[in-house]
Every structure is written in C-alpha cells, then in structure tokens.
Design an enzyme around this catalytic site. Structure first.
Site, PDB file in Angstrom:
ATOM      1  N   ARG A  87       3.110  14.836   6.048  1.00 32.23           N
ATOM      2  CA  ARG A  87       4.090  15.379   7.390  1.00 32.23           C
ATOM      3  C   ARG A  87       5.492  15.159   6.711  1.00 32.23           C
ATOM      4  O   ARG A  87       6.215  15.899   7.370  1.00 32.23           O
ATOM      5  CB  ARG A  87       4.080  14.382   8.497  1.00 32.23           C
ATOM      6  N   LYS A 103      39.031  12.588 -15.943  1.00 35.81           N
ATOM      7  CA  LYS A 103      37.979  12.204 -16.659  1.00 35.81           C
ATOM      8  C   LYS A 103      38.146  11.342 -17.615  1.00 35.81           C
ATOM      9  O   LYS A 103      39.035  11.901 -18.451  1.00 35.81           O
ATOM     10  CB  LYS A 103      37.288  13.590 -16.743  1.00 35.81           C
ATOM     11  N   TYR A 112      45.064  18.169 -14.534  1.00 38.74           N
ATOM     12  CA  TYR A 112      44.138  17.801 -15.064  1.00 38.74           C
ATOM     13  C   TYR A 112      44.397  16.968 -16.388  1.00 38.74           C
ATOM     14  O   TYR A 112      44.797  17.189 -17.391  1.00 38.74           O
ATOM     15  CB  TYR A 112      42.988  18.823 -15.438  1.00 38.74           C
ATOM     16  N   GLU A 145      -9.117   0.809  15.803  1.00 36.01           N
ATOM     17  CA  GLU A 145      -8.396   2.093  15.552  1.00 36.01           C
ATOM     18  C   GLU A 145      -8.366   2.706  16.828  1.00 36.01           C
ATOM     19  O   GLU A 145      -9.236   3.089  17.687  1.00 36.01           O
ATOM     20  CB  GLU A 145      -8.731   2.655  14.266  1.00 36.01           C
ATOM     21  N   SER A 200      56.822  19.763 -15.666  1.00 32.40           N
ATOM     22  CA  SER A 200      55.784  20.337 -14.874  1.00 32.40           C
ATOM     23  C   SER A 200      55.205  21.800 -15.549  1.00 32.40           C
ATOM     24  O   SER A 200      55.834  22.221 -16.507  1.00 32.40           O
ATOM     25  CB  SER A 200      56.427  20.964 -13.520  1.00 32.40           C
ATOM     26  N   ASN A 222      41.383  19.774 -23.165  1.00 31.79           N
ATOM     27  CA  ASN A 222      40.579  18.923 -24.268  1.00 31.79           C
ATOM     28  C   ASN A 222      39.463  19.583 -24.666  1.00 31.79           C
ATOM     29  O   ASN A 222      38.724  18.916 -25.415  1.00 31.79           O
ATOM     30  CB  ASN A 222      40.225  17.762 -23.241  1.00 31.79           C
ATOM     31  N   THR A 255      -7.444   1.888   4.238  1.00 27.93           N
ATOM     32  CA  THR A 255      -6.569   0.853   3.901  1.00 27.93           C
ATOM     33  C   THR A 255      -7.241  -0.374   3.236  1.00 27.93           C
ATOM     34  O   THR A 255      -7.058  -1.123   2.421  1.00 27.93           O
ATOM     35  CB  THR A 255      -6.107   0.332   5.088  1.00 27.93           C
ATOM     36  N   LEU A 270       0.778  -1.164  -0.012  1.00 29.83           N
ATOM     37  CA  LEU A 270      -0.061  -0.008   0.065  1.00 29.83           C
ATOM     38  C   LEU A 270       0.999   1.199   0.114  1.00 29.83           C
ATOM     39  O   LEU A 270       1.625   1.571   0.862  1.00 29.83           O
ATOM     40  CB  LEU A 270      -0.961  -0.138   1.264  1.00 29.83           C
TER      41      LEU A 270
END
Ligand code: UD1
Ligand code: CA
Length: 455
Positions: free
Chosen positions: A16, A352, A367, A156, A406, A387, A80, A9
């Site tokens: 809430r 990546k 990178y 109930e 570097s 890229n 229900t 169900l």
C-alpha cells in the site's frame, strides 16, 4: 533487562505504500521507519535484536546494521509464525524472554516494552500478548477469552465468527514469549486458515492450553499504529512530532508554533532556546541556551552556540556558530561554514568551508567559499571569492581588521593582509600586503560636455 532478546518482523512488502522502496526504509523525521522500533528495543534494555527481513533484504540490512543486531532472511512471506521461525537460527542456544514486534510500529515506547516483559515474567507466562481496544477494531485479530476471563486464543478477522468479530479487544502484534518454547510450538503450527498462512497468533492458544497465556492492555492505541500507507506515514510523523515537541517545551524550549515545528529525534536543545514557526531542525543539530531561531529556518547537522540570532529563512548545513553570532534573513551556510563569537552574516550571503572570525561582518549579497577571514574584518556588499577555476578550488585569506570594499572579486588563491583595504569594485588577483590599499579597477574618466554634444 536481564536476558531479553527481540525479534522484529520486517519482511513484508508494504504494497500500500506504492513504492520502489521497502516500506520500513521510508523516512520518518529523517530516519528509516524501522529504526524506531529498533531504538525502542535498545532503550528498553534488549541485548540482542534479530530483524527478519525479506523484501529488499539487502537494502534494509545495509541501512540498519548496528551493534547487537542480526538479520534473518524470510525469503518467502508465509505468515507471521513462519517469520518468527526464521529467527530461530540466529537465536540458537538463547534461553529466556523474547519480545516480538512489527517493524512498522514507530511510536512504540521503551517503557511499554519493559512493562510487557515485567507482566509476562510476573505471570510466569509462556506467551503474553499486548492488546488494545481501538475505536475501530477492523483488520486486527480479536482476543478471545475463556469463561474465567483469561486469554484463550486470537482469531484473525478473516477467520472470525460474527460473535468473535464483535470483540473490541484486539492483538497489537506485540508479544513477550519464552524461547525456545515458542520456536518449538511454531514448528507444529499449520496454515489451515483463510489466508493459508502460518499464524504467530496460534502460539497463544498453545500457551493457554498449558495455563500460561497472559495479556497486557495498552491504553494508548496510537503507540502501536502500524504504518501501511503514506497517509499513515504522515500521521505517524505528526504524532511523533507532537511527542518530541512537547518534550522540548517541558525541557524549557519555547516553540512559538509547535504545529509547524519539525525537530528530528537526534537534535539537542538547551533551555531558553526559542524557535519560530515553520522551522526544521534536522540530523545532529545542537542549539545552545538563549539562541533564537526565527521563522522558516532549516538547520541540519549544525552546532549553534549560546545567544545567537537566526533571522527568518536561513538554511544551515554542517555549519558552526559561536556565541552571539547573527545570521540572515535569507542566508545560506553550507558545510564548513564557521562563525566566530559575535560575527554577522546578513541577507543573501552564502558561505562554504569558510571561517568568519570574531566580530567580522559580511552583511549583504556575498559569496565566501574556501575562505578564512580574521577578526574584526568587514566584507562589503557584493563581495565574491572566485574560488573555483573550473577544475580546482583555491583558498582566500583575509586578515584581521581588513576592509573589503563593495562589489569586489577576490580571485583565489589570494591573501588580503591584516588591516589591508580593498577598494570598492576591485578585481584582486595579487596579494594585498598588511596595511596596504589594493585597487584593481579601471580609472574613471569624465568626458566634459558629453551630453550636449550627443544631442
Ligand atoms: C497481525 C496479527 C493480528 C494483529 C496484527 C496487528 C497474525 C496472524 N496476525 O496481522 O492478529 O492484530 O498483526 O498489526 O500474526 N510479516 C513478515 N513475514 C510474513 C508476514 C508478516 O515479516 O510472512 C511482518 C510484516 O512485515 C509486518 C508484521 O509481520 O511487519 C505483521 O504483518 P501484517 O501482515 O501486517 O499483519 P497481519 O498478519 O495482518
Ligand atoms: Ca498478513
């Protein structure tokens, strides 16, 4: 389990939660809330599952459609009992036992569902209710027993007398029932009660009248805790994490601080993996034997080979590391990042769609995007692959044993050959042949006596 169906169900609004999103779609450890009871049904061996949907029915169906799953619409939430009746069409012709449970109970265990069906069948019952005795029974339907101790009806809270309110045993909202008997009974149930709803619980009284009502007491009330608010959601997540983390520790994984470790249900870990404080392992992540993942790493849908080391605060998404690779601290491996055996990536390196071959290193501030690096290459500090030209992505190839000095920029598409060297500070726009030195920088000029003249 032979001939068992389930009705879940999930039509309620979940007011809430105070959310735009349907309650049962809120994520719990990376998966929608509703997927947990559905998985529990499947794991228990249930063949057919009917989910009764109402609020945001389309979104719920879209998120949870799967084999063996059908959806039944309850357009208006009339209680229900009415919700279960809405599943009658989907289960037409089915004769046998049905489990009925709520879509907002993520912690229910498959073994509890199996035990409920077993007890139900052993008792030859028409309806068996799973009950519990929580510290605070308020809000739940109370289980009223007849003088001989058999369950007679469920009342109930809104309809209960003071005497009935003092009953400690309550209805968990989980049942096993015979079909099509249940549908027949629910067809006759009214809504003459304080909430004006059709109560599923009225079916217990009908079963009791035929002397075929039964109950099973659940000893861990946490298992059927319903998620009705964000506070409940956080508590369910904490309990689920405890359960998952404990399972991994028992399977030979060291969790240095289980209280702050988040391991999602789809993750697989081998024995002798060690996980430091504050890590989150998500999605389809798999980690092999002997690997250490230090503090604060977030790893999603990634495969990490044996004997790897992830230093603190690395973020990996759809990445693959082969045996003995080392990463971090503070590295970011994005989708398609692949590290060969023994390769190393150091601090402030982003990769990546990049393969870093066996034993190759990119240790500082780099990178690498859309790049293939061969074996034993050294990528110097501050190397950047350019890229992206603003429109398209282009590949960079770096050969075996190459050395990139570097602070070099490699403007793609470009190839640096095997054992080639790029001089520090170069901007490389043309291929560098195998074994060659590529220098792409302005020549240094010294002006003698310059400081004195300026003064
Ligand atoms: C129900 C039981 C109560 C039990 C409690 C356990 C009834 C009448 N009462 O309470 O005895 O202690 O569960 O949590 O059954 N739903 C629908 N359509 C509807 C109404 C509800 O799909 O028209 C779904 C809700 O989305 C939820 C579940 O049924 O998943 C239970 O509904 P909820 O309103 O939370 O339960 P109660 O009726 O308060
Ligand atoms: Ca209700």
């Amino acid at each position: 389990m032979e001939r068992v169906a389930a009705v879940v169900l999930a039509a309620g609004k979940g007011t809430r939660m105070r959310s735009e999103r349907a309650k049962v779609l809120h994520p719990l450890l990376g998966r929608p809330l509703l997927s947990y009871p559905l998985d529990a049904c499947r794991a228990a061996g249930v063949g057919r599952v009917v989910v009764v949907v109402g609020h945001q029915a389309e979104a719920v169906e879209q998120a949870l459609a799967g084999p063996g799953m059908t959806f039944a619409l309850q357009a208006e939430q009339r209680g229900t009992g009415h919700a279960v009746l809405c599943a009658a069409g989907a289960l037409e012709g089915f004769e046998g036992t049905a489990l009925i449970l709520c879509g907002d109970v993520p912690l229910i265990r498959p073994r509890t569902l199996r035990a409920l069906v077993d007890a139900h069948r052993q008792a030859g019952a028409l309806l068996t209710v799973l009950t519990m005795e929580p510290h605070d029974p308020s809000g739940y339907g109370r289980v009223v027993r007849d003088p001989s101790g058999r369950p007679a009806r469920i009342v109930e809270e809104a309809d209960a007398s003071p005497g009935e309110l003092s009953v400690r045993e309550v209805n968990t909202g989980t049942y096993a029932a015979e079909l099509p008997w249940l549908f027949g009974v629910l067809g006759t149930v009214g809504s003459d009660n304080r909430q004006g709803e059709m109560y599923l619980t009225d079916a217990l009284e009908a079963a009791a009248r035929e002397g075929r009502a039964a109950s099973v007491l659940l000893d861990d009330p946490d298992e059927v805790m319903g998620v009705n608010s964000r506070v409940h959601l956080a508590r369910a997540a904490a309990l689920l994490r405890q359960r998952i983390n404990r399972g991994w520790m028992e399977a030979g994984v060291t969790l240095e601080d289980p209280a702050t470790t988040w391991i999602e249900p789809g993750v697989e870990l081998e024995p002798d993996v060690t996980i430091g404080p504050g890590c989150r392992l998500a999605g389809d992540t798999r980690v092999c034997r002997g690997t250490r993942i230090d503090t604060g790493c977030v790893i999603t849908d990634s495969e990490i080979g044996p004997g790897c080391l992830l230093k603190p605060y690395c973020v990996l998404t759809e990445a693959r590391l082969e045996a003995g690779a080392q990463v971090g601290p503070f590295a970011h491996l994005r989708p398609g990042a692949m590290m060969g055996p023994g390769a190393r990536v150091g601090n402030f390196v982003e990769m990546k769609k990049t393969v870093l071959g066996r034993g190759s290193k990119a240790n500082h501030l780099t990178y690498l995007g859309d790049t293939t690096v061969g074996e034993g290459a050294n990528i110097g500090a501050g190397t950047i692959t350019c890229n992206y030209d603003g429109k398209h992505k282009h590949p960079t190839r770096i050969g075996d044993g190459a050395f990139i000095g570097s602070n070099s920029s490699l403007v793609a598409p470009v190839t640096v050959g095997d054992r080639a060297t790029v001089a520090a500070g170069s901007t490389i726009t043309k291929d560098v042949p195998d074994g060659a030195l590529g220098v792409g920088r302005g020549k240094q000029r010294n002006v003698e006596g310059w400081a004195r003249r300026k003064r």
